[in-house]
Design an enzyme around this catalytic site. Structure first.
Site, PDB file in Angstrom:
ATOM      1  N   ASN A 151       0.810  -1.237   0.000  1.00  0.00           N
ATOM      2  CA  ASN A 151       0.000   0.000   0.000  1.00  0.00           C
ATOM      3  C   ASN A 151       0.837   1.277   0.000  1.00  0.00           C
ATOM      4  OD1 ASN A 151       0.676  -0.635   2.716  1.00  0.00           O
ATOM      5  ND2 ASN A 151      -0.879   0.778   3.411  1.00  0.00           N
ATOM      6  N   GLU A 249       3.490  -5.360  12.392  1.00  0.00           N
ATOM      7  CA  GLU A 249       2.563  -4.227  12.195  1.00  0.00           C
ATOM      8  C   GLU A 249       1.474  -4.739  11.267  1.00  0.00           C
ATOM      9  OE1 GLU A 249       2.922  -1.413  13.704  1.00  0.00           O
ATOM     10  OE2 GLU A 249       4.984  -1.540  14.409  1.00  0.00           O
ATOM     11  N   CYS A 283      -3.208   1.598   6.315  1.00  0.00           N
ATOM     12  CA  CYS A 283      -3.614   0.868   7.520  1.00  0.00           C
ATOM     13  C   CYS A 283      -4.228   1.805   8.552  1.00  0.00           C
ATOM     14  CB  CYS A 283      -2.407   0.157   8.102  1.00  0.00           C
ATOM     15  SG  CYS A 283      -1.049   1.283   8.400  1.00  0.00           S
ATOM     16  N   GLU A 461       7.556   0.352  16.263  1.00  0.00           N
ATOM     17  CA  GLU A 461       8.603   0.870  15.390  1.00  0.00           C
ATOM     18  C   GLU A 461       8.698   2.370  15.616  1.00  0.00           C
ATOM     19  OE1 GLU A 461       7.629  -0.529  11.443  1.00  0.00           O
ATOM     20  OE2 GLU A 461       8.338  -2.527  11.964  1.00  0.00           O
TER      21      GLU A 461
HETATM   22  P1  NAD Z   1       0.066  -9.320   3.182  1.00  0.00           P
HETATM   23  O1  NAD Z   1       0.078  -9.751   4.601  1.00  0.00           O
HETATM   24  O2  NAD Z   1      -0.660 -10.135   2.206  1.00  0.00           O
HETATM   25  O3  NAD Z   1       1.573  -9.244   2.630  1.00  0.00           O
HETATM   26  C1  NAD Z   1       2.568  -8.468   3.274  1.00  0.00           C
HETATM   27  C2  NAD Z   1       3.932  -9.021   2.913  1.00  0.00           C
HETATM   28  O4  NAD Z   1       4.067 -10.323   3.498  1.00  0.00           O
HETATM   29  C3  NAD Z   1       4.156  -9.198   1.418  1.00  0.00           C
HETATM   30  O5  NAD Z   1       5.475  -8.844   1.093  1.00  0.00           O
HETATM   31  C4  NAD Z   1       3.917 -10.674   1.226  1.00  0.00           C
HETATM   32  O6  NAD Z   1       4.559 -11.202   0.096  1.00  0.00           O
HETATM   33  C5  NAD Z   1       4.516 -11.233   2.504  1.00  0.00           C
HETATM   34  N1  NAD Z   1       4.079 -12.593   2.863  1.00  0.00           N
HETATM   35  C6  NAD Z   1       2.976 -13.270   2.438  1.00  0.00           C
HETATM   36  N2  NAD Z   1       2.957 -14.500   2.986  1.00  0.00           N
HETATM   37  C7  NAD Z   1       4.037 -14.586   3.796  1.00  0.00           C
HETATM   38  C8  NAD Z   1       4.543 -15.603   4.656  1.00  0.00           C
HETATM   39  N3  NAD Z   1       3.954 -16.789   4.793  1.00  0.00           N
HETATM   40  N4  NAD Z   1       5.664 -15.342   5.342  1.00  0.00           N
HETATM   41  C9  NAD Z   1       6.285 -14.143   5.255  1.00  0.00           C
HETATM   42  N5  NAD Z   1       5.861 -13.156   4.446  1.00  0.00           N
HETATM   43  C10 NAD Z   1       4.745 -13.377   3.724  1.00  0.00           C
HETATM   44  O7  NAD Z   1      -0.416  -7.795   3.186  1.00  0.00           O
HETATM   45  P2  NAD Z   1      -0.713  -6.867   1.930  1.00  0.00           P
HETATM   46  O8  NAD Z   1      -1.963  -7.344   1.297  1.00  0.00           O
HETATM   47  O9  NAD Z   1       0.527  -6.728   1.128  1.00  0.00           O
HETATM   48  O10 NAD Z   1      -0.955  -5.448   2.649  1.00  0.00           O
HETATM   49  C11 NAD Z   1      -2.164  -5.046   3.192  1.00  0.00           C
HETATM   50  C12 NAD Z   1      -2.193  -5.288   4.696  1.00  0.00           C
HETATM   51  O11 NAD Z   1      -1.105  -4.613   5.319  1.00  0.00           O
HETATM   52  C13 NAD Z   1      -3.433  -4.731   5.354  1.00  0.00           C
HETATM   53  O12 NAD Z   1      -3.910  -5.676   6.274  1.00  0.00           O
HETATM   54  C14 NAD Z   1      -2.928  -3.494   6.092  1.00  0.00           C
HETATM   55  O13 NAD Z   1      -3.673  -3.105   7.217  1.00  0.00           O
HETATM   56  C15 NAD Z   1      -1.576  -3.929   6.475  1.00  0.00           C
HETATM   57  N6  NAD Z   1      -0.731  -2.768   6.783  1.00  0.00           N
HETATM   58  C16 NAD Z   1      -0.411  -2.523   8.090  1.00  0.00           C
HETATM   59  C17 NAD Z   1       0.359  -1.413   8.417  1.00  0.00           C
HETATM   60  C18 NAD Z   1       0.736  -1.108   9.845  1.00  0.00           C
HETATM   61  O14 NAD Z   1       1.633  -0.299  10.043  1.00  0.00           O
HETATM   62  N7  NAD Z   1       0.111  -1.711  10.839  1.00  0.00           N
HETATM   63  C19 NAD Z   1       0.822  -0.570   7.395  1.00  0.00           C
HETATM   64  C20 NAD Z   1       0.452  -0.855   6.076  1.00  0.00           C
HETATM   65  C21 NAD Z   1      -0.308  -1.969   5.778  1.00  0.00           C
END
Ligand code: NAD
Length: 481
Positions: A151, A249, A283, A461
């Site tokens: 995002n 996060e 997020c 963080e």
């Molecule tokens: P996602 O969890 O699908 O993927 C995030 C990352 O994790 C990607 O690089 C993905 O390839 C990797 N990943 C997937 N499976 C994995 C595994 N088994 N082991 C390790 N890594 C793995 O999230 P997304 O769809 O890319 O992003 C959207 C989500 O991120 C939303 O839920 C949003 O709320 C969250 N988000 C949170 C914050 C925060 O600071 N809390 C900030 C931005 C986004």
């Protein structure tokens, strides 16, 4: 067609198995690049290179590390235009937004941690009565993994990498496979800045393939992850038995609590932004809007009218307040939540449909959507949608507002609108949230702790919290008598 490369040992390398993933331009739904679909062999090579680089990097003087990080920051700034265009094309976000927020923040991340590390001090304790002095060494962990979502691609990628490197670790980093472009450009920048080979390694590919290999690899000492709660749980499940340090996060379902004594105009303008900026894919976006009954009707009227004026269109156009959502899968997910909201009895006050801008008919655009009439406990109000969709509900009293706001499994950010100081102090300790914004939203100071409670996060963080995460303490006790 551009073929991106991994960044291993300072070199831009093709994936060992020569497999590639399609990279889409969300504005038109077309494939425009290929990114490595790395395998466990690439992960091994990246970890080996990071392991080899660790002793020298961790012993490099703070001044030298700081200087290199500062050079990376300057280079990001000098390539603002190019990086913003790349981010906008890869993600679908408006170009003006990438230029104003994403890329400047990526530069700030490196600048901030290049300075923070020079101010990071440890403790010392005089142990009276035992003639001893205790001091604490803070040491780099070794090889760490940084995993980030799509995002805010470069913004969040660098938010992890910068403190990890500043603290003397070497890094294997994995950007989202959905938005790999600016991470690839960062590899070029790191070489230009003179970052020694192997200090940062960037691997492109699928989450489960690369992620699972990192999660269970004995050389990886810590994982800093930003992404969904589902994947955060999976990482914990795999990494915890190996005693890795974890910073997670994760998702949010953030409440905005609007009292009728608020500064109405400022609240309205900010609520439009906190609801729909970046197509609602931050997020921290507020997706549950609770409005006190005295101003509920006028809020609905004004909010709906102003939302209807927001233009959705191609990211490159200055007039587009919203661009495209990131992928077809995500488009379908958000649209399915709008359908669910209707099934759950919600009334769509505006939006609720896809948009096809002329010449970009195959892009993934969704009209900003406001829903009314839903129960707080329904799925639409409980599950993270992560798109331009908000639900508005009335409340009467402070007690009711607190119960509604706290009534989900998430706890990332809360926004509170009131001019009453005493109310702020009454509510602040009772709201289950990692961040509370009062009369503002997403006003960030990089020195503050950032993270969520409940299912939104573990660990913090930002500022020295990040430097503490990426180091471990060692107590040295000396008796001098
Ligand atoms: P996602 O969890 O699908 O993927 C995030 C990352 O994790 C990607 O690089 C993905 O390839 C990797 N990943 C997937 N499976 C994995 C595994 N088994 N082991 C390790 N890594 C793995 O999230 P997304 O769809 O890319 O992003 C959207 C989500 O991120 C939303 O839920 C949003 O709320 C969250 N988000 C949170 C914050 C925060 O600071 N809390 C900030 C931005 C986004």
């Amino acid at each position: 067609m551009i073929h991106l490369s991994n960044y291993i040992n300072g070199e831009l390398r093709a994936p060992i198995k020569k497999d590639y993933l399609d990279v889409y331009d969300p504005s038109c739904g077309e494939i425009y690049a290929k990114a490595p679909s790395s395998t466990v062999e690439d992960v091994e090579a990246a970890i080996k290179s990071a392991e080899k680089a660790f002793p020298a990097w961790s012993l490099t003087s703070l001044e030298e590390r700081s200087k290199i990080l500062l050079r990376i920051s300057d280079l990001i700034e000098s390539r603002l235009e190019e990086l913003a265009k790349a981010e906008s094309k890869d993600n679908g976000k408006p170009l003006w937004l990438a230029k104003a927020v994403d890329i400047p923040r990526a530069a700030s991340n490196f600048r901030f941690f290049s300075q923070a590390i020079t101010q990071f001090a440890s403790e010392s304790h005089q142990t009276t009565g035992r003639s001893a002095i205790n001091y604490t060494l803070r040491e780099a962990l070794g090889v760490v993994a940084c995993i980030s979502p799509w995002n805010l691609p470069l913004y969040l990628f660098t938010w992890k990498i910068a403190p990890a490197l500043a603290a003397g670790n070497t890094v294997v980093a994995k950007p989202s496979e959905v938005t790999p472009m600016t991470a690839y450009l960062l590899s070029e920048i790191c070489n230009e800045a003179g970052l020694p080979a192997g200090v940062l390694n960037i691997l492109h590919g699928l989450g489960p393939t690369i992620g699972n290999s990192l999660n269970v690899h004995p050389t990886i000492k810590a994982i800093s992850f930003t992404g969904s709660t589902r994947v955060g749980a999976e990482i914990s499940r795999q990494a915890a038995p190996l005693f890795k340090k974890l910073s997670l996060e994760m998702g949010g379902k953030n409440p905005n609590i609007i009292f009728d004594d608020c500064n109405y105009e400022k609240m309205l303008e900010t609520t439009l932004r906190s609801s729909f900026i970046n197509q609602g894919q931050i997020c921290l976006c507020g997706s549950r809007i609770y409005v006190q009954e005295g101003i509920y009707e006028s809020f609905i009227e004004d909010f709906v009218e102003r939302t209807r004026q927001m233009q959705v269109g191609p990211p490159a156009l200055e007039s587009s307040r919203l661009g495209a959502v990131v992928s077809e899968a995500h488009f379908n997910k958000v649209m399915s939540y709008i359908a669910l909201a209707k099934e759950e009895g919600g009334r769509i006050l505006t939006g609720g449909h896809a948009i096809q801008p002329e010449g970009f008919e195959k892009g993934w655009y969704i009209a900003p959507t406001i829903i009314e009439g839903l129960d707080n406990n329904c799925r639409t109000n409980q599950e993270e949608i992560f798109g331009p969709v908000v639900s508005v509900m009335p409340f009467k009293t402070e007690e009711e507002a607190i119960a509604l706001a706290n009534g989900t499994s998430y706890g990332l950010a809360t926004t509170l609108w009131t001019e009453k100081l005493s109310r702020v102090h009454r509510l602040a300790p009772r709201l289950q949230t990692g961040i509370l914004w009062v009369n503002t939203w997403m006003l960030r100071d990089l020195r503050t702790p950032f993270g969520g409670v409940k299912n939104s996060g573990v660990g913090r963080e930002g500022g020295f919290e990040a430097l503490r995460f990426f180091t471990q303490s060692k107590n040295v006790c000396i008796q001098y008598d």
